[in-house]
Design an enzyme around this catalytic site. Structure first.
Site, PDB file in Angstrom:
ATOM      1  N   GLY A 260       0.814  -1.217   0.000  1.00 43.77           N
ATOM      2  CA  GLY A 260       0.000   0.000   0.000  1.00 43.77           C
ATOM      3  C   GLY A 260       0.847   1.266   0.000  1.00 43.77           C
TER       4      GLY A 260
ATOM      5  N   ASN B  64      -7.560   4.018   8.678  1.00 40.92           N
ATOM      6  CA  ASN B  64      -6.944   2.834   9.282  1.00 40.92           C
ATOM      7  C   ASN B  64      -7.040   2.814  10.800  1.00 40.92           C
ATOM      8  OD1 ASN B  64      -5.128   4.997   8.284  1.00 40.92           O
ATOM      9  ND2 ASN B  64      -3.696   4.070   9.717  1.00 40.92           N
TER      10      ASN B  64
ATOM     11  N   GLY C 286      -2.142  -6.064  -0.116  1.00 36.21           N
ATOM     12  CA  GLY C 286      -2.491  -7.475   0.063  1.00 36.21           C
ATOM     13  C   GLY C 286      -2.820  -7.845   1.496  1.00 36.21           C
ATOM     14  N   HIS C 287      -1.974  -7.380   2.437  1.00 36.93           N
ATOM     15  CA  HIS C 287      -2.112  -7.921   3.796  1.00 36.93           C
ATOM     16  C   HIS C 287      -3.300  -7.353   4.556  1.00 36.93           C
ATOM     17  CE1 HIS C 287      -0.062  -4.684   6.358  1.00 36.93           C
ATOM     18  NE2 HIS C 287       0.184  -4.276   5.142  1.00 36.93           N
TER      19      HIS C 287
ATOM     20  N   THR D 138      11.608  -6.946 -11.591  1.00 34.16           N
ATOM     21  CA  THR D 138      11.018  -8.273 -11.793  1.00 34.16           C
ATOM     22  C   THR D 138       9.828  -8.477 -10.863  1.00 34.16           C
ATOM     23  OG1 THR D 138      13.154  -9.136 -12.450  1.00 34.16           O
ATOM     24  CG2 THR D 138      11.537 -10.754 -11.680  1.00 34.16           C
TER      25      THR D 138
ATOM     26  N   CYS E 285       1.294   0.836  12.234  1.00 38.42           N
ATOM     27  CA  CYS E 285       2.485   1.125  11.430  1.00 38.42           C
ATOM     28  C   CYS E 285       3.442   2.025  12.208  1.00 38.42           C
ATOM     29  CB  CYS E 285       2.092   1.811  10.131  1.00 38.42           C
ATOM     30  SG  CYS E 285       0.637   1.126   9.367  1.00 38.42           S
TER      31      CYS E 285
HETATM   32  N1  PLP Z   1      -2.837   3.194   3.678  1.00 36.34           N
HETATM   33  C1  PLP Z   1      -3.593   2.782   4.703  1.00 36.34           C
HETATM   34  C2  PLP Z   1      -4.937   3.389   4.922  1.00 36.34           C
HETATM   35  C3  PLP Z   1      -3.106   1.787   5.564  1.00 36.34           C
HETATM   36  O1  PLP Z   1      -3.847   1.375   6.598  1.00 36.34           O
HETATM   37  C4  PLP Z   1      -1.823   1.235   5.335  1.00 36.34           C
HETATM   38  C5  PLP Z   1      -1.256   0.227   6.247  1.00 36.34           C
HETATM   39  O2  PLP Z   1      -1.675   0.052   7.350  1.00 36.34           O
HETATM   40  C6  PLP Z   1      -1.090   1.692   4.231  1.00 36.34           C
HETATM   41  C7  PLP Z   1      -1.633   2.673   3.425  1.00 36.34           C
HETATM   42  C8  PLP Z   1       0.259   1.119   3.923  1.00 36.34           C
HETATM   43  O3  PLP Z   1       0.123  -0.172   3.387  1.00 36.34           O
HETATM   44  P1  PLP Z   1       1.337  -1.228   3.483  1.00 36.34           P
HETATM   45  O4  PLP Z   1       1.442  -1.629   4.906  1.00 36.34           O
HETATM   46  O5  PLP Z   1       0.902  -2.355   2.577  1.00 36.34           O
HETATM   47  O6  PLP Z   1       2.538  -0.536   2.961  1.00 36.34           O
END
Ligand code: PLP
Length: 356
Positions: free
Chosen positions: A50, A126, A175-176, A212, A296
């Protein structure tokens, strides 16, 4: 994913049979992700997650002298990218949100300037799960002829997404966040949208993402898209989330963003008088994984920028926890979580009364 991790190592760009086999798996996954978002397969760019999708949308769209509109509650993957553009001669504007964390679409219209190049507003937050009026913003962007990016990382797999109904030019997924593998993601890039790649190199992904392809990861992302399309609505999860909130509210001050429409799996709860990080640790020791602020950025003791943008005091932000459910969460787990939180909140309140 297993065959591509253990046995089949073809490079999707090679013309030999192994390469063609990998290419075919990547294209099958592309078709699945395109179906999830309601777009053409050629409009999907696979990325490393993301964050990269958001960065590609932001940095790939904007040049010095442009104006960018975003909101104060975006994920750092957008917020910090836009802040960096601000240091490079781009005019940037961070729109405020109301007490529930919602951006007013009319504020977007008012912020438009002749040099506005990009509007970036997320679909679901989030930290709170709060939904933004992306379709309304999409209409405003369309009328103004301005490029619109939607960070749908928290919405994909939880809500139906259709890029045409939203009217966006760019949309990020990860993905996650939808039961796929970590380190995979995609960016929808509407046909005709010119994008400067982040990395220089080969002509992969129609010259929008050199390097790749991660075949196993992409296959996993494609399978995750198929699974969430098959598994239907979120009503069961919404019922469990409401049950959790009802139980927690006996011990909590309130649900942050509780007055706004939200995705079904996220709940941000304020436990007045309790230190959020102490509660996270206490619950972790009992086997319940929750987070204070954004996962995060856990480890940072700064109170959440999202909760503060909603007008919450730093103290209230620090006393708030995020609970996330998933598709396999059961009613028993919810009841156990309520029990654990009740006992730990009571214990921490007692402790702080003794030490005061
Ligand atoms: N955007 C939002 C709203 C998210 O919640 C997150 C991750 O928690 C991201 C972007 C970043 O995604 P990634 O963890 O796959 O880099």
């Amino acid at each position: 994913m297993r065959p591509f991790l253990l046995e089949q190592f073809g490079n999707a760009s090679s013309i030999h049979q192994e390469g063609q086999h990998a290419r075919s798996a990547v294209e099958q996954a592309r078709a699945s992700v395109a179906r999830l978002l309601g777009c053409r397969p050629a409009e999907i760019v696979f990325t490393g997650g993301g964050t990269e999708s958001d960065n590609l949308a932001v940095f790939g769209s904007v040049r010095p002298g442009d104006h960018v509109i975003t909101s104060a509650v975006e994920h750092h993957a957008v917020l910090h990218a836009v802040e960096r553009l601000g240091e490079r001669g781009v005019e940037v504007e961070f729109l405020p949100v109301n007490g529930d964390g919602v951006v007013a679409a009319e504020d977007v219209r008012r912020a438009l300037r002749p040099n506005t190049r990009l509007i970036s507003v997320m679909m679901a937050n989030n930290e709170t799960g709060v939904l933004q009026p992306v379709e309304e913003i999409g209409r405003i962007a369309g009328e103004a002829g301005v490029r619109f990016h939607v960070d749908a990382v928290q919405a994909a797999g939880k809500l139906g997404i259709n890029v045409d109904s939203i009217g966006c030019h760019l949309l990020s997924i990860s993905g996650h966040k939808m039961h796929g593998p970590q380190g995979t993601g995609a960016l929808f890039v509407r046909r005709g949208t010119r994008l400067e790649p982040l990395s220089a190199g080969g002509a992969h992904e129609r010259q929008r993402r050199a390097g790749t392809e991660n075949v196993a990861g992409i296959v996993g992302l494609g399978q995750a898209a198929e699974c969430v399309m098959r598994s239907g609505t979120q009503e069961r999860m919404r019922g469990l989330r409401d049950r959790l909130e009802l139980g927690l509210l006996q011990h909590a001050g309130g649900v942050n963003g509780g007055g706004a429409p939200r995705v079904a799996n996220t709940s941000n709860v304020w436990f007045d008088g309790v230190d959020g990080e102490a509660l996270v640790i206490a619950l972790d020791l009992k086997g319940l994984a929750v987070s204070s602020g954004a996962a995060c950025s856990s480890g940072a003791s700064e109170p959440s920028h999202v909760l503060q943008a909603m007008g919450l005091s730093p103290d209230r932000a620090r006393s708030s926890l995020r609970f996330s459910l998933h598709r396999q969460t059961t009613e028993e787990e919810i009841d156990r979580a309520i029990e654990l939180v009740s006992s730990q909140v009571a214990r921490l309140r007692e402790l702080s009364a003794v030490t005061r």
